[in-house]
Write an enzyme that holds these catalytic residues in place. Structure first.
Site, PDB file in Angstrom:
ATOM      1  N   TRP A  18       0.814  -1.212   0.000  1.00 15.08           N
ATOM      2  CA  TRP A  18       0.000   0.000   0.000  1.00 15.08           C
ATOM      3  C   TRP A  18       0.846   1.260   0.000  1.00 15.08           C
ATOM      4  O   TRP A  18       0.477   2.267  -0.611  1.00 15.08           O
ATOM      5  CB  TRP A  18      -0.982  -0.018   1.171  1.00 15.08           C
ATOM      6  CG  TRP A  18      -2.016  -1.084   0.987  1.00 15.08           C
ATOM      7  CD1 TRP A  18      -2.160  -2.238   1.700  1.00 15.08           C
ATOM      8  CD2 TRP A  18      -3.034  -1.120  -0.024  1.00 15.08           C
ATOM      9  NE1 TRP A  18      -3.200  -2.990   1.210  1.00 15.08           N
ATOM     10  CE2 TRP A  18      -3.757  -2.337   0.160  1.00 15.08           C
ATOM     11  CE3 TRP A  18      -3.411  -0.258  -1.043  1.00 15.08           C
ATOM     12  CZ2 TRP A  18      -4.829  -2.688  -0.656  1.00 15.08           C
ATOM     13  CZ3 TRP A  18      -4.478  -0.612  -1.854  1.00 15.08           C
ATOM     14  CH2 TRP A  18      -5.169  -1.809  -1.659  1.00 15.08           C
TER      15      TRP A  18
ATOM     16  N   ASP B 146      -1.149   6.279   7.130  1.00 18.27           N
ATOM     17  CA  ASP B 146      -2.287   5.458   6.736  1.00 18.27           C
ATOM     18  C   ASP B 146      -2.494   4.426   7.840  1.00 18.27           C
ATOM     19  O   ASP B 146      -1.713   3.498   7.993  1.00 18.27           O
ATOM     20  CB  ASP B 146      -1.989   4.774   5.406  1.00 18.27           C
ATOM     21  CG  ASP B 146      -3.102   3.850   4.937  1.00 18.27           C
ATOM     22  OD1 ASP B 146      -4.081   3.658   5.684  1.00 18.27           O
ATOM     23  OD2 ASP B 146      -2.979   3.303   3.822  1.00 18.27           O
TER      24      ASP B 146
ATOM     25  N   LYS C  52     -12.258  -2.044   7.967  1.00 15.55           N
ATOM     26  CA  LYS C  52     -11.471  -3.008   8.730  1.00 15.55           C
ATOM     27  C   LYS C  52     -11.849  -2.956  10.210  1.00 15.55           C
ATOM     28  O   LYS C  52     -12.337  -3.919  10.763  1.00 15.55           O
ATOM     29  CB  LYS C  52      -9.979  -2.738   8.520  1.00 15.55           C
ATOM     30  CG  LYS C  52      -9.586  -2.839   7.036  1.00 15.55           C
ATOM     31  CD  LYS C  52      -8.152  -2.497   6.802  1.00 15.55           C
ATOM     32  CE  LYS C  52      -7.808  -2.480   5.321  1.00 15.55           C
ATOM     33  NZ  LYS C  52      -7.902  -3.791   4.657  1.00 15.55           N
TER      34      LYS C  52
END
Length: 357
Positions: free
Chosen positions: A102, A169, A193
């Site tokens: 990511w 993040d 999540k």
């Protein structure tokens, strides 16, 4: 229906009490005679929902008054573009620490907006303790992915960046462990999540970061747009924000983030203890950088991996297949994963090992 345990990395398991509350209120929210999905985002009922969600976020994470809390769309992936558009001016640069898939994607998008300096650990399963000496002196901010969903790594200590703002993040671990928001200039997280269903992304941004976007920044990608309109510039993902509010209430009822951290460490340690003693299953991550949320593991062959995944599904252990880029298996132990789910996984792994050694 036989109970199943959802180990998906996202969209992920939600607390059962939250799902029950959604079911209870689905046709008639707060005596409005309408479903939340039907409520206008301009209505008093929804304004109360979004204001309550922000207040709960601020309480649970002790967010200081000099930070905005925004509810946006586009997932964490859109933030890969929004962050440099808002924080980088022409000819300015930023540092990105690459610890997984990511963060690589974040670099790809940020590089379209400015000069991006990258820092990559030598070992993908070990994250060094970075300091300002490792950074570019002209950097406007330092970006990290603080928990790597695919690789199963996390920062044991966040980089010491000095006067350079830290941007993180936190999609796969926000609200799972204690953080000091004041150490960050900006935090962002996709909800699917630990926070709720997919569709909403939370951005916690220091106020002095807002209002500096480049002149060519689109209106919908400018943080100032959402600050001025309290995240209601256009129609937000109303249902996702409502469910997120219920999840935040549930976290508070459980004792808050500190209690979540205790429970999450207990769950993760149970699985790591088994993996460390196993003769069949292995975890590749260095102990100091092991994630509490996403735990990858594998056997000695792809054939055994596939056999275990089939066995696990028969036992009601769902979505354990590892990311396609790394293979093997992965157990995501988010806040809503109960202890008994982890124990059943361990029991199934133990029995499978006995049958295959």
């Amino acid at each position: 229906m036989e109970q199943v345990f959802n180990f998906s990395a996202g969209p992920a398991v939600l607390p059962k009490p939250v799902l029950a509350k959604v079911q209870e209120e689905l046709l008639n929210y707060d005596q409005t005679g309408m479903s939340v999905m039907e409520l206008s985002h301009r209505s008093a009922a929804f304004e109360n929902i979004i204001e309550s969600a922000e207040a709960l976020f601020r309480e649970l994470l002790a967010i200081p008054d000099d930070y905005h809390v925004l509810f946006l769309q586009g997932g964490a992936s859109l933030q890969f573009s929004m962050i440099p558009l808002n924080l980088l001016r022409p000819h300015q640069s930023a540092d990105y620490i690459i610890t997984g898939s990511w963060s690589k994607k974040a670099v790809t998008e940020a590089s379209k907006q400015g000069t991006i300096n990258t820092i990559t650990p030598e070992n993908p399963y070990i994250i060094p303790d970075y300091t300002h000496q490792d950074l570019s002196s002209a950097s406007q901010y330092v970006h990290i992915t603080s928990n790597n969903t695919i690789e199963g790594t996390r920062y044991s200590r966040y980089p010491k960046t000095g006067d350079i703002p830290l941007v993180a993040d936190m999609s796969s671990h926000i609200l799972s462990d204690s953080i000091d928001v004041k150490k960050f200039g900006l935090i962002y997280a996709g909800a699917q999540k630990n926070l709720g269903p997919s569709g909403v992304t939370v951005v916690i941004v220091r106020k002095d970061f807002v209002g500096n976007a480049s002149d060519n920044c689109p209106t919908m990608l400018n943080y100032e747009t959402y600050v001025k309109h309290k995240s209601l510039f256009n129609t937000p993902p109303t249902f996702a924000i409502y469910v997120m509010k219920l999840v935040l209430e549930w976290v508070k009822q459980q004792g808050g983030v500190k209690e979540m951290e205790v429970k999450n460490k207990e769950k993760a340690q149970m699985l790591y203890n088994f993996l460390d003693e196993s003769k069949l299953f292995k975890n590749p991550v260095s102990k100091q950088n092991r994630s509490f949320m996403n735990i990858p593991f594998l056997t000695e062959s792809k054939q055994l991996d596939e056999a275990f995944l089939k066995r696990a599904e028969q036992e009601g252990l769902m979505f354990l297949k590892g990311h396609r880029s790394v293979g093997g298996m992965r157990a995501s132990l988010y806040n809503a994963m109960p202890l008994e789910g982890v124990q059943k996984l361990i029991d199934t792994m133990s029995q499978f090992e006995k049958e295959n050694r």
